[in-house]
Design an enzyme around this catalytic site. Structure first.
Site, PDB file in Angstrom:
ATOM      1  N   LYS A 214     -44.407 -26.410  20.344  1.00 28.57           N
ATOM      2  CA  LYS A 214     -44.892 -26.415  18.956  1.00 28.57           C
ATOM      3  C   LYS A 214     -43.853 -25.818  17.993  1.00 28.57           C
ATOM      4  O   LYS A 214     -42.791 -25.393  18.419  1.00 28.57           O
ATOM      5  CB  LYS A 214     -46.239 -25.698  18.877  1.00 28.57           C
TER       6      LYS A 214
HETATM    7  C1  PLP Z   1     -50.858 -28.710  21.815  1.00 28.40           C
HETATM    8  C2  PLP Z   1     -52.138 -29.211  21.263  1.00 28.40           C
HETATM    9  C3  PLP Z   1     -53.371 -28.656  21.619  1.00 28.40           C
HETATM   10  C4  PLP Z   1     -53.546 -27.669  22.744  1.00 28.40           C
HETATM   11  O1  PLP Z   1     -52.803 -26.544  22.628  1.00 28.40           O
HETATM   12  P1  PLP Z   1     -52.397 -25.729  23.984  1.00 28.40           P
HETATM   13  O2  PLP Z   1     -51.781 -24.494  23.424  1.00 28.40           O
HETATM   14  O3  PLP Z   1     -51.455 -26.583  24.726  1.00 28.40           O
HETATM   15  O4  PLP Z   1     -53.637 -25.449  24.712  1.00 28.40           O
HETATM   16  C5  PLP Z   1     -54.504 -29.105  20.976  1.00 28.40           C
HETATM   17  N1  PLP Z   1     -54.446 -30.058  20.042  1.00 28.40           N
HETATM   18  C6  PLP Z   1     -53.294 -30.640  19.688  1.00 28.40           C
HETATM   19  C7  PLP Z   1     -53.308 -31.683  18.636  1.00 28.40           C
HETATM   20  C8  PLP Z   1     -52.098 -30.253  20.298  1.00 28.40           C
HETATM   21  O5  PLP Z   1     -50.954 -30.843  19.951  1.00 28.40           O
END
Ligand code: PLP
Length: 409
Positions: free
Chosen positions: A198
């Site tokens: 992210k």
């Molecule tokens: C990455 C992501 C998640 C989940 O996050 P994690 O930290 O991997 O559990 C949920 N929704 C979206 C749109 C994502 O890109």
């Protein structure tokens, strides 16, 4: 460390968000982790780092409350738990999203009701959501996919009309703006992820934000086994997990937060440069962004027209990958509702819960109900993106796209 899998010297290795080449860790994170360790306090119930991260994040979002947790999936689960649906009630969500958003709904005994997406923005719309509203609808969960904001005025108007809380999944959309307002602060609850890939990261981690005292209180409790910390007669008030962020993570999160603005500005600037460079490539459309919105480019998506480019996104994707641009044709490949967990209703034991409580129309995954979803996945080509891209990387990606399209035509 090189990420290219070939010795071809004409391939420019691109920074990757999966290792140091594409991330922003430095002396700040090391100092913060060291300080956390030296303090001897690694639980956020007693430490200062996670608390500071929450305070700073709430300030950036101009919101009253922020509560850190262990992942983006945990953040979404926490948000659904705050809404507290009755078993079998429906939460309208999107057919193109991360499983973390959907398991959040199922774990709380609610049923994800899938809305179709706009094939150009990949986001749900007020119209597609409205078609899913029923007597059982309990909330709406939107995903600002790839960092491009959903059309929130129309969605919020709809939600108000039906008195539905809106959860915003902002895991891919840090600092994205809808008509001058930050996503995550438009609906009732915003959810963010700090997972490895992210905008900023702690490997795993998440945070929820809200201006609503009632939701924020329930979210704080849910993250903490519903133990009433600080109350005169605390108890475990309801069923809830331990989703706390620990202080090592909180320390890194706090240091990373200082770099968020840089990360976003870099991603936007390099993305806009690529858009310039490939503007006139036939059969390839650059991201569709509403005027006045800020797309913050978790990834950069191309819309590939198979009527112009033989083989479409799969053929172009293959050529880009051969040249070291590790893109993802068709993104998640299939709509979320075609994953095994939905197809076979694999949940608790052999109960099928909560699908066994669902209205039949909530489980109607007929392809003709999702034309936008299938069109979007058939055409999208997701390019990896990073705040560490430089002009030479963009020039390389731009040239690779132009040359590959020319070769395919
Ligand atoms: C990455 C992501 C998640 C989940 O996050 P994690 O930290 O991997 O559990 C949920 N929704 C979206 C749109 C994502 O890109």
């Amino acid at each position: 460390m090189s990420i290219a899998t070939t010795n071809d010297l004409s391939i420019l290795p691109l920074p990757s968000d999966q290792d140091a080449s594409g991330r922003t860790f430095g002396t700040e994170e090391i100092a913060a982790v060291t300080a956390a360790l030296k303090s001897g306090t690694l639980t956020s119930t007693k430490g200062e780092f996670t608390k500071q991260f929450e305070i700073q994040f709430a300030k950036i979002m101009h919101l009253e409350h922020a509560h850190a947790c262990s992942s983006g999936s945990a953040a979404l689960h926490t948000a659904v738990a705050a809404v507290n649906p009755e078993p079998g009630e429906e939460i309208i969500t999107t057919s193109i999203t991360d499983m973390g958003a959907l398991s959040a709904i199922l774990f709380q005994g609610a049923v994800p009701r899938f809305a179709d997406v706009d094939p150009r923005t990949y986001n749900v719309t007020a119209e597609s959501i409205e078609r899913c509203i029923s007597k059982r609808t309990r909330a709406v969960m939107v995903t600002h996919l790839f960092g491009n904001p959903c059309d929130m005025d129309a969605i919020l108007e709809l939600a108000r009309r039906y008195s539905l809380p809106v959860i915003e999944d902002c895991a891919q959309a840090f600092l994205a703006e809808y008509q001058g307002r930050m996503v995550g602060s438009l609906g009732d609850i915003g959810c963010f992820s700090l997972q490895q890939g992210k905008h900023i990261t702690t490997g795993e981690g998440g945070i929820v934000v809200s201006d609503r005292d009632d939701f924020a209180r329930r979210m704080f409790l849910f993250i903490n086994k519903a133990w009433g910390y600080g109350d005169p007669n605390p108890d475990h008030y309801f069923l809830a997990p331990n989703y706390r962020m620990n202080e090592l993570t909180g320390a890194v999160a706090l240091a990373q937060l200082d770099k968020l603005d840089f990360s976003v500005r870099q991603r936007v600037a390099t993305a806009e440069e690529l858009t310039q460079q490939i503007q006139s490539v036939p059969g390839v459309a650059t991201p569709t962004i509403r005027s006045g919105n800020r797309h913050t480019y978790w990834k950069y998506c191309l819309d590939v027209d198979p009527a112009v480019i033989p083989g479409g996104t799969v053929a172009l994707g293959k050529m880009l990958r051969e040249q070291g641009v590790f893109c993802a044709p068709r993104y998640i490949q299939k709509p979320a509702f075609q994953c095994q967990v939905f197809r076979d209703q694999c949940t608790l034991g052999s109960s099928g819960f909560p699908f066994n409580l669902a209205a039949p129309e909530a489980l109607d995954y007929s392809p003709e109900l999702f034309p936008g979803t299938f069109e979007a996945l058939a055409r999208v080509l997701v390019l990896p993106w990073s705040e560490r891209y430089e002009a030479r990387h963009i020039d390389y990606i731009g040239k690779t796209i132009r040359d590959s399209v020319r070769a395919l035509l």
